[in-house]
Design an enzyme around this catalytic site. Structure first.
Site, mmCIF file in Angstrom:
data_model
loop_
_atom_site.group_PDB
_atom_site.id
_atom_site.type_symbol
_atom_site.label_atom_id
_atom_site.label_comp_id
_atom_site.label_asym_id
_atom_site.label_seq_id
_atom_site.Cartn_x
_atom_site.Cartn_y
_atom_site.Cartn_z
ATOM 1 N N HIS A 108 17.074 -22.689 -3.427
ATOM 2 C CA HIS A 108 16.128 -23.103 -4.185
ATOM 3 C C HIS A 108 16.361 -23.366 -5.472
ATOM 4 O O HIS A 108 17.132 -22.270 -6.079
ATOM 5 C CB HIS A 108 15.300 -21.989 -3.903
ATOM 6 C CG HIS A 108 14.995 -21.397 -2.884
ATOM 7 N ND1 HIS A 108 15.565 -20.944 -1.458
ATOM 8 C CD2 HIS A 108 13.307 -21.097 -2.418
ATOM 9 C CE1 HIS A 108 14.881 -20.399 -1.047
ATOM 10 N NE2 HIS A 108 13.729 -20.300 -0.774
ATOM 11 N N HIS A 158 14.514 -16.053 -5.140
ATOM 12 C CA HIS A 158 15.045 -17.467 -4.926
ATOM 13 C C HIS A 158 15.616 -18.350 -5.287
ATOM 14 O O HIS A 158 16.350 -18.981 -5.226
ATOM 15 C CB HIS A 158 13.599 -17.798 -4.248
ATOM 16 C CG HIS A 158 12.537 -18.803 -4.894
ATOM 17 N ND1 HIS A 158 11.591 -17.625 -5.279
ATOM 18 C CD2 HIS A 158 12.149 -19.404 -5.250
ATOM 19 C CE1 HIS A 158 11.112 -18.255 -6.241
ATOM 20 N NE2 HIS A 158 10.841 -19.446 -6.210
ATOM 21 N N PRO A 201 10.858 -9.723 -1.968
ATOM 22 C CA PRO A 201 9.977 -10.202 -1.405
ATOM 23 C C PRO A 201 9.578 -10.421 -2.383
ATOM 24 O O PRO A 201 8.815 -8.830 -3.818
ATOM 25 C CB PRO A 201 8.882 -9.490 -0.244
ATOM 26 C CG PRO A 201 10.047 -8.583 0.566
ATOM 27 C CD PRO A 201 10.831 -8.481 -1.165
ATOM 28 N N ASP A 259 5.212 -18.822 -9.908
ATOM 29 C CA ASP A 259 3.707 -18.797 -8.913
ATOM 30 C C ASP A 259 3.027 -18.276 -7.604
ATOM 31 O O ASP A 259 2.846 -17.576 -7.573
ATOM 32 C CB ASP A 259 3.499 -20.093 -7.976
ATOM 33 C CG ASP A 259 3.486 -21.307 -10.292
ATOM 34 O OD1 ASP A 259 2.731 -21.349 -11.158
ATOM 35 O OD2 ASP A 259 3.639 -21.928 -9.676
ATOM 36 N N ILE A 276 3.907 -26.087 -8.357
ATOM 37 C CA ILE A 276 4.848 -26.030 -7.085
ATOM 38 C C ILE A 276 5.329 -24.990 -6.157
ATOM 39 O O ILE A 276 5.892 -23.546 -6.939
ATOM 40 C CB ILE A 276 5.814 -27.294 -6.962
ATOM 41 C CG1 ILE A 276 5.638 -28.183 -7.565
ATOM 42 C CG2 ILE A 276 6.081 -27.319 -5.966
ATOM 43 C CD1 ILE A 276 4.031 -28.925 -6.810
ATOM 44 N N HIS A 330 12.407 -27.510 -3.633
ATOM 45 C CA HIS A 330 11.537 -25.152 -3.475
ATOM 46 C C HIS A 330 12.786 -24.593 -2.645
ATOM 47 O O HIS A 330 13.606 -24.130 -3.066
ATOM 48 C CB HIS A 330 10.120 -25.341 -2.958
ATOM 49 C CG HIS A 330 9.396 -24.270 -3.509
ATOM 50 N ND1 HIS A 330 9.786 -23.101 -4.442
ATOM 51 C CD2 HIS A 330 10.932 -22.819 -2.268
ATOM 52 C CE1 HIS A 330 9.482 -21.551 -4.057
ATOM 53 N NE2 HIS A 330 9.679 -21.785 -2.566
ATOM 54 N N ARG A 349 1.022 20.699 2.991
ATOM 55 C CA ARG A 349 1.183 20.144 1.503
ATOM 56 C C ARG A 349 0.620 20.924 0.255
ATOM 57 O O ARG A 349 0.753 21.238 -0.906
ATOM 58 C CB ARG A 349 -0.369 19.323 1.554
ATOM 59 C CG ARG A 349 -1.187 19.724 2.542
ATOM 60 C CD ARG A 349 -2.896 19.458 1.952
ATOM 61 N NE ARG A 349 -4.438 20.606 2.053
ATOM 62 C CZ ARG A 349 -5.209 19.842 1.703
ATOM 63 N NH1 ARG A 349 -5.375 18.791 0.310
ATOM 64 N NH2 ARG A 349 -6.353 20.229 1.980
ATOM 65 N N GLU A 386 -1.240 1.934 -3.664
ATOM 66 C CA GLU A 386 -0.128 2.649 -3.173
ATOM 67 C C GLU A 386 0.837 1.556 -3.337
ATOM 68 O O GLU A 386 2.296 2.635 -3.410
ATOM 69 C CB GLU A 386 -0.287 3.001 -1.687
ATOM 70 C CG GLU A 386 -1.861 4.107 -1.367
ATOM 71 C CD GLU A 386 -2.823 3.180 -1.977
ATOM 72 O OE1 GLU A 386 -4.116 4.239 -1.689
ATOM 73 O OE2 GLU A 386 -3.580 2.054 -1.535
ATOM 74 N N PHE A 427 -1.823 5.827 4.661
ATOM 75 C CA PHE A 427 -1.631 4.822 3.508
ATOM 76 C C PHE A 427 -0.146 4.536 3.226
ATOM 77 O O PHE A 427 0.210 3.481 2.623
ATOM 78 C CB PHE A 427 -2.190 4.950 2.158
ATOM 79 C CG PHE A 427 -3.614 5.834 2.564
ATOM 80 C CD1 PHE A 427 -4.290 4.736 3.311
ATOM 81 C CD2 PHE A 427 -4.323 7.027 1.271
ATOM 82 C CE1 PHE A 427 -5.521 5.089 3.497
ATOM 83 C CE2 PHE A 427 -5.596 6.878 1.497
ATOM 84 C CZ PHE A 427 -6.810 5.971 2.824
ATOM 85 N N HIS A 437 -7.976 6.864 9.476
ATOM 86 C CA HIS A 437 -7.166 7.602 8.744
ATOM 87 C C HIS A 437 -6.610 9.360 9.059
ATOM 88 O O HIS A 437 -5.686 9.563 7.919
ATOM 89 C CB HIS A 437 -8.416 9.214 7.260
ATOM 90 C CG HIS A 437 -9.084 8.329 6.288
ATOM 91 N ND1 HIS A 437 -9.617 6.746 6.273
ATOM 92 C CD2 HIS A 437 -8.991 8.209 5.315
ATOM 93 C CE1 HIS A 437 -10.340 6.102 5.452
ATOM 94 N NE2 HIS A 437 -9.862 7.048 4.406
ATOM 95 N N ARG A 457 -2.198 18.958 6.649
ATOM 96 C CA ARG A 457 -3.694 19.495 6.104
ATOM 97 C C ARG A 457 -4.074 20.979 5.828
ATOM 98 O O ARG A 457 -4.305 21.391 5.527
ATOM 99 C CB ARG A 457 -4.954 18.675 6.050
ATOM 100 C CG ARG A 457 -6.225 18.361 5.499
ATOM 101 C CD ARG A 457 -6.792 18.185 6.237
ATOM 102 N NE ARG A 457 -8.752 17.862 5.751
ATOM 103 C CZ ARG A 457 -9.783 18.404 6.108
ATOM 104 N NH1 ARG A 457 -9.439 17.642 7.275
ATOM 105 N NH2 ARG A 457 -10.785 18.521 5.193
#
Length: 654
Positions: free
Chosen positions: A27, A67, A115, A152, A184, A257, A347, A403, A429, A465, A512
């Site tokens: 790139h 990149h 990423p 960007d 861009i 790019h 927990r 999260e 989650f 959940h 739980r």
């Protein structure tokens, strides 16, 4: 060339073009548009030790726009950390210059970029660690900046804005993010996908925002200095730039790019920049200019080291410094004891453990994603205060309903060093956290993910959940330690395992619902067995006729089921498939003798991975469908998680 800085930037752009062209992959465009800022930052501002890339008080630089890696590699070459051959091996197998920067491969790389969006969040973790340690050790010991180079696409990822909100709330004044706004991205102009006024957004998130011409060197220098002067807010420097700045005919083109420039374009661009046609051209005067601060940086680092050594006569400082620098494997942790026969959710056992050991682990920092009472972190929060809001020495990180930013910030905390981060939320989650968890494993970061409410026993909250596939899914991530304790005692052992890791992140899955506290006197293998991933919890005389394997809440189910058989039954607790798989075959065959083929496993989640242990014809009691909204006990009966049903399934098979 009007100045040496201009010449250096031109040389950096030449290296970018050449590296990408030789690899025929990469790139160049964004790297060229960011080159002015990054070159000035590295040559004039970044405080490092030229002889020690791990010097603790160095400024941190995170290439969030991963990149643009050839830009960073070019700068590290000018610093003397990478050779010309390294640049010529860009993106090749085994090289020090992979496609995106990898923290474990390349000297001078602070974080695996990964990423887009996560690098931004990681930089928030770096800055938070600096602020916390600065409060504890003194600003003369911890006094450095965290810089990030964003783009960007990076800013478009919501994880970046979630982390930015926390950075603003926490007032991380030593966090400086440069946003290379070349407008861009890979598919075309940003105006086709984004209408955001980033000044308004970041000012609304309590940031200082500065805007500059990203190719004007005086404006860049002034912006960095102004950012350093703002101590109560993080700073976003928006650099308005041109994609592939300096290119002969392709300035501003989105085609630069993610694709190399043609040989003809590179030749014409080098002529435009005043460079000779030769590949990987780096003149001596550019190296001398780039390293002109090195002697001063060395002296600064030496003075810092002497200053720290002089402080070691202060017993309080020396003790905390010991916690900052001590290898995790050397930790000695006194865990609470639990009363056999009582009923306790794991927990709550985690909460009791956290409250017991937190005072003796002063660098343990973390918190919950807005689930403090449910995740059992409320006492920790009330005892140690909310970081940033109550002061930088406070240890609870109130992440809010964020999260993914929580997980990525934890990676930044661990990468910085000197702290032990944890984060907590409901297991369902974990999907929001997943890519940051993967990055924890990829970077060998021993962070702790605490996931409570680990099965359909969540009950009335319903199928959205109630985790079904989550534990199995997380077990697929390489080098991630899965820990699902059977009771309060196993919970303490599992936490000890997690906190003493040097390279592997850990996920601990907690119930739980209440579970019976097992008696170590009755089950003598319990105190040490979890360290090997699976162990014989309850055995029989001689070779067993049947082996029952359980994890977490289903271990007690296996113990009750075993009572319904007159055959010789062995009960195996498997809190960690990863740790068990890592054991030698001799141990695995000792726990699960190959000749005993009558096997059954139980776990309140997907069944597929359990056939690895019971055989393709084995019995697995699990859940391969979504749950329902009802009390946990009702669902347990409906889904057959009872000793009677488990025994029936086994009898029908064997």
């Amino acid at each position: 060339m009007s100045t040496m800085t201009d010449k250096t930037v031109a040389v950096v752009k030449g290296l970018i073009m050449d590296g990408v062209a030789k690899a025929n992959s990469g790139h160049p465009g964004g790297a060229m548009s960011s080159a002015d800022f990054a070159t000035i930052l590295f040559s004039e501002f970044l405080n490092t030790n030229p002889d020690d890339t791990d010097w603790f008080n160095r400024d941190r630089f995170v290439l969030a726009a991963g990149h643009e890696s050839m830009l960073l590699y070019s700068l590290l070459h000018l610093k003397g950390l990478l050779s010309a051959d390294d640049l010529k091996s860009f993106r090749q197998l085994g090289s020090l210059t992979p496609g995106h920067p990898e923290v474990d491969m390349t000297p001078g790389v602070e974080a695996t970029s990964g990423p887009l969006g996560q690098g931004f969040a990681v930089s928030v973790g770096f800055a938070a660690a600096e602020a916390f340690l600065g409060d504890k050790l003194g600003s003369d010991v911890m006094d450095h900046y965290t810089y990030a180079l964003s783009c960007d696409g990076d800013i478009q990822e919501p994880v970046a804005l979630g982390a930015a909100s926390l950075a603003g709330l926490w007032g991380l004044g030593k966090l400086i993010v440069y946003y290379d706004s070349n407008k861009i991205q890979l598919a075309g102009p940003c105006c086709k996908v984004d209408c955001t006024d980033h000044r308004k957004v970041f000012e609304g998130l309590c940031w200082q925002v500065l805007e500059v011409d990203g190719h004007n060197h005086d404006e860049i220098r002034k912006a960095i200095k102004d950012a350093q002067l703002e101590t109560s807010k993080p700073t976003l420097i928006i650099g308005h730039t041109t994609m592939a700045k300096g290119a002969a005919t392709m300035e501003g083109s989105h085609k630069t790019h993610g694709s190399p420039l043609s040989a003809e374009e590179i030749t014409a661009t080098k002529e435009k920049l005043g460079l000779p046609a030769e590949d990987f051209y780096v003149p001596e005067d550019v190296i001398a200019h780039f390293r002109s601060r090195d002697d001063g940086l060395r002296q600064n680092a030496a003075e810092w080291k002497a200053m720290v050594e002089s402080k070691m006569s202060d017993a309080k400082f020396a003790e905390f410094w010991g916690h900052v620098t001590k290898p995790r494997a050397e930790l000695s942790i006194d865990w609470p004891e639990f009363t056999p026969g009582e009923t306790m959710a794991t927990r709550k056992a985690w909460g009791a453990c956290l409250n017991t050991v937190s005072a003796s682990l002063p660098t343990l920092v973390g918190g919950s994603a807005d689930l403090d009472p449910s995740n059992q972190t409320q006492v920790f929060r009330d005892t140690y205060g909310d970081f940033g809001v109550d002061g930088y020495g406070s240890r609870n990180l109130a992440f809010g309903v964020r999260e993914f930013p929580m997980a990525a910030i934890m990676n930044g905390l661990q990468l910085h060093g000197g702290v032990m981060p944890f984060g907590a939320t409901f297991l369902t989650f974990a999907d929001y956290c997943r890519n940051a968890i993967r990055m924890s494993a990829l970077q060998e970061l021993p962070v702790l993910y605490v996931f409570t409410h680990d099965s359909f026993w969540v009950g009335e909250d319903g199928p959205t959940h109630q985790p079904i596939e989550h534990i199995s899914s997380l077990r697929l991530i390489p080098d991630l330690i899965d820990l699902r304790p059977a009771d309060a005692n196993e919970t303490a052992v599992c936490l000890d395992i997690a906190l003493k890791q040097e390279k592997h992140p850990s996920t601990i899955f907690l119930t739980r619902q209440g579970l019976p506290v097992l008696d170590p006197a009755e089950y003598p293998a319990l105190p040490e067995g979890p360290r090997k991933g699976a162990y014989v919890l309850k055995d029989c005389d001689g070779t067993p006729d049947l082996i029952l394997i359980g994890s977490g809440s289903e271990v007690s189910l296996c113990l009750e089921t075993a009572k319904l058989f007159k055959r010789k039954v062995r009960v195996v607790s498997m809190p960690s498939a990863k740790l068990f798989d890592d054991q030698p075959d001799s141990y695995k065959n000792e726990v699960l003798p190959p000749e005993v083929t009558a096997r059954a496993a139980a776990e309140a989640g997907r069944t597929g991975l359990w056939y690895k242990y019971v055989g393709l014809n084995g019995v697995v009691l699990g859940l391969d469908h979504f749950g329902a909204s009802a009390p946990g006990k009702v669902l347990s009966d409906k889904y057959g998680f009872t000793p009677e049903n488990f025994a029936r399934m086994i009898r029908e098979k064997y």
